[in-house]
Design a protein around this motif. Sequence first.
Motif, mmCIF file in Angstrom:
data_model
loop_
_atom_site.group_PDB
_atom_site.id
_atom_site.type_symbol
_atom_site.label_atom_id
_atom_site.label_comp_id
_atom_site.label_asym_id
_atom_site.label_seq_id
_atom_site.Cartn_x
_atom_site.Cartn_y
_atom_site.Cartn_z
ATOM 1 N N ARG A 199 -8.004 -15.424 17.697
ATOM 2 C CA ARG A 199 -8.424 -15.812 19.039
ATOM 3 C C ARG A 199 -9.754 -16.545 18.960
ATOM 4 O O ARG A 199 -10.697 -16.077 18.320
ATOM 5 N N LYS A 200 -9.862 -17.684 19.636
ATOM 6 C CA LYS A 200 -11.069 -18.500 19.568
ATOM 7 C C LYS A 200 -12.027 -18.237 20.731
ATOM 8 O O LYS A 200 -13.135 -18.756 20.748
ATOM 9 N N GLY A 201 -11.594 -17.450 21.716
ATOM 10 C CA GLY A 201 -12.463 -17.180 22.857
ATOM 11 C C GLY A 201 -12.032 -17.961 24.075
ATOM 12 O O GLY A 201 -10.870 -18.336 24.228
ATOM 13 N N GLU A 202 -12.976 -18.200 24.962
ATOM 14 C CA GLU A 202 -12.651 -18.843 26.225
ATOM 15 C C GLU A 202 -12.270 -20.297 26.020
ATOM 16 O O GLU A 202 -12.680 -20.949 25.071
ATOM 17 N N GLY A 203 -11.454 -20.801 26.957
ATOM 18 C CA GLY A 203 -11.008 -22.184 26.895
ATOM 19 C C GLY A 203 -9.591 -22.311 27.410
ATOM 20 O O GLY A 203 -8.995 -21.355 27.918
ATOM 21 N N GLU A 263 -9.117 -14.432 30.935
ATOM 22 C CA GLU A 263 -8.617 -15.132 29.759
ATOM 23 C C GLU A 263 -7.343 -14.459 29.240
ATOM 24 O O GLU A 263 -7.239 -13.231 29.200
ATOM 25 N N PHE A 264 -6.389 -15.306 28.843
ATOM 26 C CA PHE A 264 -5.124 -14.815 28.299
ATOM 27 C C PHE A 264 -5.154 -14.878 26.781
ATOM 28 O O PHE A 264 -5.552 -15.893 26.202
ATOM 29 N N ASP A 265 -4.732 -13.808 26.138
ATOM 30 C CA ASP A 265 -4.735 -13.729 24.681
ATOM 31 C C ASP A 265 -3.437 -14.329 24.149
ATOM 32 O O ASP A 265 -2.400 -13.673 24.109
ATOM 33 N N SER A 285 -7.046 -21.836 22.800
ATOM 34 C CA SER A 285 -7.655 -20.515 22.750
ATOM 35 C C SER A 285 -7.275 -19.715 21.509
ATOM 36 O O SER A 285 -7.661 -18.554 21.383
ATOM 37 N N TYR A 286 -6.510 -20.331 20.597
ATOM 38 C CA TYR A 286 -6.135 -19.625 19.378
ATOM 39 C C TYR A 286 -6.045 -20.614 18.218
ATOM 40 O O TYR A 286 -6.001 -21.825 18.405
ATOM 41 N N GLU A 287 -6.027 -20.057 17.017
ATOM 42 C CA GLU A 287 -5.916 -20.891 15.826
ATOM 43 C C GLU A 287 -5.046 -20.181 14.796
ATOM 44 O O GLU A 287 -5.210 -18.970 14.557
ATOM 45 N N CYS A 288 -4.110 -20.905 14.215
ATOM 46 C CA CYS A 288 -3.213 -20.340 13.212
ATOM 47 C C CYS A 288 -3.714 -20.669 11.804
ATOM 48 O O CYS A 288 -4.075 -21.816 11.524
ATOM 49 N N THR A 289 -3.730 -19.669 10.960
ATOM 50 C CA THR A 289 -4.003 -19.866 9.538
ATOM 51 C C THR A 289 -2.670 -19.825 8.812
ATOM 52 O O THR A 289 -2.002 -18.776 8.788
ATOM 53 N N CYS A 290 -2.287 -20.959 8.248
ATOM 54 C CA CYS A 290 -0.939 -21.102 7.710
ATOM 55 C C CYS A 290 -0.871 -20.728 6.230
ATOM 56 O O CYS A 290 -1.834 -20.937 5.482
ATOM 57 N N PRO A 291 0.267 -20.199 5.795
ATOM 58 C CA PRO A 291 0.461 -19.941 4.365
ATOM 59 C C PRO A 291 0.627 -21.259 3.609
ATOM 60 O O PRO A 291 0.807 -22.316 4.232
ATOM 61 N N PRO A 292 0.573 -21.244 2.287
ATOM 62 C CA PRO A 292 0.741 -22.484 1.506
ATOM 63 C C PRO A 292 2.049 -23.190 1.850
ATOM 64 O O PRO A 292 3.045 -22.548 2.163
#
Length: 335
Positions: free
Chosen positions: A233-237, A216-218, A242-249
């Motif tokens: 990082r969301k894990g395998e897939g 798996e690539f990070d 495989s990732y998720e961004c938490t955005c500022p306001p």
Amino acid sequence: MTIKSNIIMMGFFFQAYIASGQRICKRQMTVEWRTEPKSIIVNWTLSRNICSNFYSECWNINISMDKNILEHQGLNVPQICPLQLQLGDSLFISSEPSFQSYGMNLVNVSMEEFVCCSQTGFLHDQLIFGSRLTGIHRVDTQWLSVGTHFFVEATAKGPLLCSMGLRLNITVKQQFCQESPTLPLCSGHGRCLSHMWQEAYNCHCAPQYFGRFCQEFDMCSTKPCYNNGSCTRKGEGLIWDSYECTCPPQFSGKNCSERIGQCEPNVCLQGNCSNVTPNTFLCKCNEGFTGEKCISFLGCIVPFTSDILFVEQQVIHELFMLTEKNFQTVAIELY
């Protein structure tokens, strides 16, 4: 730390050398899996490769660092320096010529029998070889399965030499570094290693990779989240998922690149605005500009021999004031 726990946990690769008049079994702390099997010859003799002290010589353990074994530091179990093998390696026993007249053979025994040098009650199916040792004999693979094995000498006549050191401990390890036999070790993104206390070889991944086989690539290592968004990082897939961004306001989108709102006149001062969703828009900045509204200036335009050269702020090498002549000079290094 008990005798039993020490022996079960042994994962050493030893070679003998002389130090301060004592025979010490040298080991590697960490060993890498070999892609090809290896043949090892053990000299079944008392003239070399015999260690004495169970901890400091045979296992090369610093007893001063482990308070649990200080009370047993004087334990002497003379033996041939233990081996660590890979599953699939070949082992040969080379017999001392002077022992051949004794009708010597090797016997597979329990740990307790190994430590105590028991010489009674051996069964025929415990014999390693079908005949007495003469010259070099290959140990059958049935005695080299995964795990820890204990061999001692058994003679038809003559002195009992087990207590003098004619006994051998062998640890055989397998590897868990391939998702399938046709794939490279650790997916080509890591190393297949085993520490001396570990029972098998496992993957140690290179930076940016993870998973049991480093498959798996990070994506977070590439910093995909814009506008100071944080990456998780969301894990395998699939890489995209495989990732998720938490955005500022005031920012949204997969990579926090979209601004909440709709296009308005002059909202992107040095770029073009496009509505991505009914609630978000995106500024595509002109060359030389950046930022959420394309208002940050990356550099300057400098005329040079009829060419227009774009110079980033990071290439400014020196800025100083010449106050004596009452003017300023800007030295810019172009590259």
